[in-house]
Motif scaffolding. Structure first.
Motif, PDB file in Angstrom:
ATOM      1  N   PHE A 191       0.837  -1.209   0.000  1.00 46.73           N
ATOM      2  CA  PHE A 191       0.000   0.000   0.000  1.00 46.73           C
ATOM      3  C   PHE A 191       0.868   1.254   0.000  1.00 46.73           C
ATOM      4  CE2 PHE A 191      -2.214   3.352   2.395  1.00 46.73           C
ATOM      5  CZ  PHE A 191      -3.335   3.512   1.599  1.00 46.73           C
ATOM      6  N   ALA A 192       1.866   1.301   0.896  1.00 45.49           N
ATOM      7  CA  ALA A 192       2.719   2.482   1.007  1.00 45.49           C
ATOM      8  C   ALA A 192       3.576   2.679  -0.239  1.00 45.49           C
ATOM      9  CB  ALA A 192       3.612   2.365   2.251  1.00 45.49           C
ATOM     10  N   SER A 193       4.126   1.586  -0.778  1.00 51.01           N
ATOM     11  CA  SER A 193       4.996   1.713  -1.947  1.00 51.01           C
ATOM     12  C   SER A 193       4.218   2.155  -3.180  1.00 51.01           C
ATOM     13  CB  SER A 193       5.714   0.386  -2.227  1.00 51.01           C
ATOM     14  OG  SER A 193       4.792  -0.648  -2.514  1.00 51.01           O
ATOM     15  N   LEU A 247      11.140  -1.563   2.916  1.00 50.62           N
ATOM     16  CA  LEU A 247      10.507  -2.226   1.769  1.00 50.62           C
ATOM     17  C   LEU A 247       9.697  -1.241   0.928  1.00 50.62           C
ATOM     18  CD1 LEU A 247       9.289  -5.556   3.434  1.00 50.62           C
ATOM     19  CD2 LEU A 247      10.983  -5.371   1.612  1.00 50.62           C
ATOM     20  N   SER A 248       8.990  -0.346   1.591  1.00 47.35           N
ATOM     21  CA  SER A 248       8.166   0.631   0.876  1.00 47.35           C
ATOM     22  C   SER A 248       9.033   1.570   0.050  1.00 47.35           C
ATOM     23  CB  SER A 248       7.322   1.440   1.868  1.00 47.35           C
ATOM     24  OG  SER A 248       6.467   0.599   2.612  1.00 47.35           O
ATOM     25  N   LEU A 249      10.118   2.049   0.637  1.00 48.95           N
ATOM     26  CA  LEU A 249      11.004   2.961  -0.091  1.00 48.95           C
ATOM     27  C   LEU A 249      11.669   2.262  -1.270  1.00 48.95           C
ATOM     28  CD1 LEU A 249      12.698   4.818   2.915  1.00 48.95           C
ATOM     29  CD2 LEU A 249      11.128   5.814   1.243  1.00 48.95           C
ATOM     30  N   CYS A 250      12.130   1.035  -1.059  1.00 52.08           N
ATOM     31  CA  CYS A 250      12.818   0.298  -2.121  1.00 52.08           C
ATOM     32  C   CYS A 250      11.878  -0.006  -3.283  1.00 52.08           C
ATOM     33  CB  CYS A 250      13.405  -0.991  -1.560  1.00 52.08           C
ATOM     34  SG  CYS A 250      14.262  -2.002  -2.798  1.00 52.08           S
ATOM     35  N   TYR A 251      10.749  -0.601  -2.988  1.00 55.01           N
ATOM     36  CA  TYR A 251       9.840  -0.995  -4.069  1.00 55.01           C
ATOM     37  C   TYR A 251       9.082   0.193  -4.647  1.00 55.01           C
ATOM     38  CZ  TYR A 251      10.918  -5.876  -3.852  1.00 55.01           C
ATOM     39  OH  TYR A 251      11.583  -7.065  -3.943  1.00 55.01           O
TER      40      TYR A 251
END
Length: 256
Positions: free
Chosen positions: A64-66, A128-132
């Motif tokens: 959701f965040a990504s 994970l959110s920042l990376c994806y």
């Protein structure tokens, strides 16, 4: 023989070969069954999620965040504002150019240096959110740019503003191009979430390593974890295929 029948027969044969391969390891199936509820996260540890249930929770929040991050970064990437373009390109370049494990450690160990202390699960979700989000931003950008410029020009001629054109004309068409590669990113995130185990979060990989180490049953736990990850991935694939059928697997932008 019909193609569908051939498909199921081939899958059945390969799966049987797969099981025979693991059967040759002389595994302790009694041990696997006794630890399976812990790996699946069917129980709670002090009221907290654990095992596969925690893995799914981390991935769901990160997805959701990504997605939000990706949309914002993609729009900034297409912006004519120099500051927005600079921030988005720097963000995308850094998080696509560094290993996810390093990013997880930087978030978990680096933020406390500036007074921001995070528990393992929030740190994992942020990383994970920042990376994806960075990877998906390029997918979103490519999908948006694939829509012919004539669509925007026609909408502008009808009196729509820039934000309305993007929301009502461009994005509904671009989403059909974005869904397939985005689904692949979600499946990759599910597997990469195993890196969260280095922070001590009680997710699937951490649980399998812990129980395997306790009685030197590493193969039993690692194989069990692999099968659970596989089943979860198949679940994601089924959801992705349903979404693709709803929105269409693609779109002929020349006939919109």
């Amino acid at each position: 023989m019909p193609t569908t029948t051939q498909l199921f027969v081939t899958w059945g044969q390969l799966f049987a070969l797969f099981l025979f391969f693991f059967y040759s390891f002389d595994l302790s199936y009694e041990f696997i069954l006794s630890r399976l509820p812990h790996l699946l996260g069917l129980g709670l540890k002090s009221g907290f999620l654990m095992g596969a249930a925690l893995t799914v929770f981390i991935c769901a929040v990160s997805i959701f965040a990504s997605t939000i991050l990706a949309l914002v970064a993609a729009l900034a990437r297409l912006s004519r504002n120099g500051m927005a373009l600079g921030i988005s390109t720097f963000y995308i370049s850094f998080f696509r150019g560094t290993p996810l494990l390093l990013q997880i450690l930087l978030v978990y160990l680096g933020l406390p240096q500036i007074g921001v202390v995070l528990d393992p699960i929030p740190a994992a979700i942020i990383a994970l959110s920042l990376c994806y989000g960075a990877y998906m931003a390029e997918i979103f950008r490519a999908g948006i740019q694939a829509i012919p410029a004539g669509q925007s020009e026609a909408a502008r001629a009808l009196g729509l503003r820039g934000s309305q054109i993007m929301r009502l004309v461009i994005l509904p068409q671009a989403i059909r191009l974005i869904i397939p590669p985005t689904g692949n990113q979600f499946i990759a995130m599910l597997k990469d979430s195993s890196l969260v185990s280095v922070l001590g979060a009680w997710e699937l990989m951490y649980m399998s390593r812990t129980h395997g180490r306790a009685e030197f049953k590493y193969m039993e736990m690692l194989i069990s974890a692999a099968l659970i990850y596989w089943i979860l991935s198949v679940g994601f694939e089924i959801v992705q295929s349903r979404i693709e059928k709803k929105y269409g697997k693609g779109i002929d932008v020349n006939h919109v």
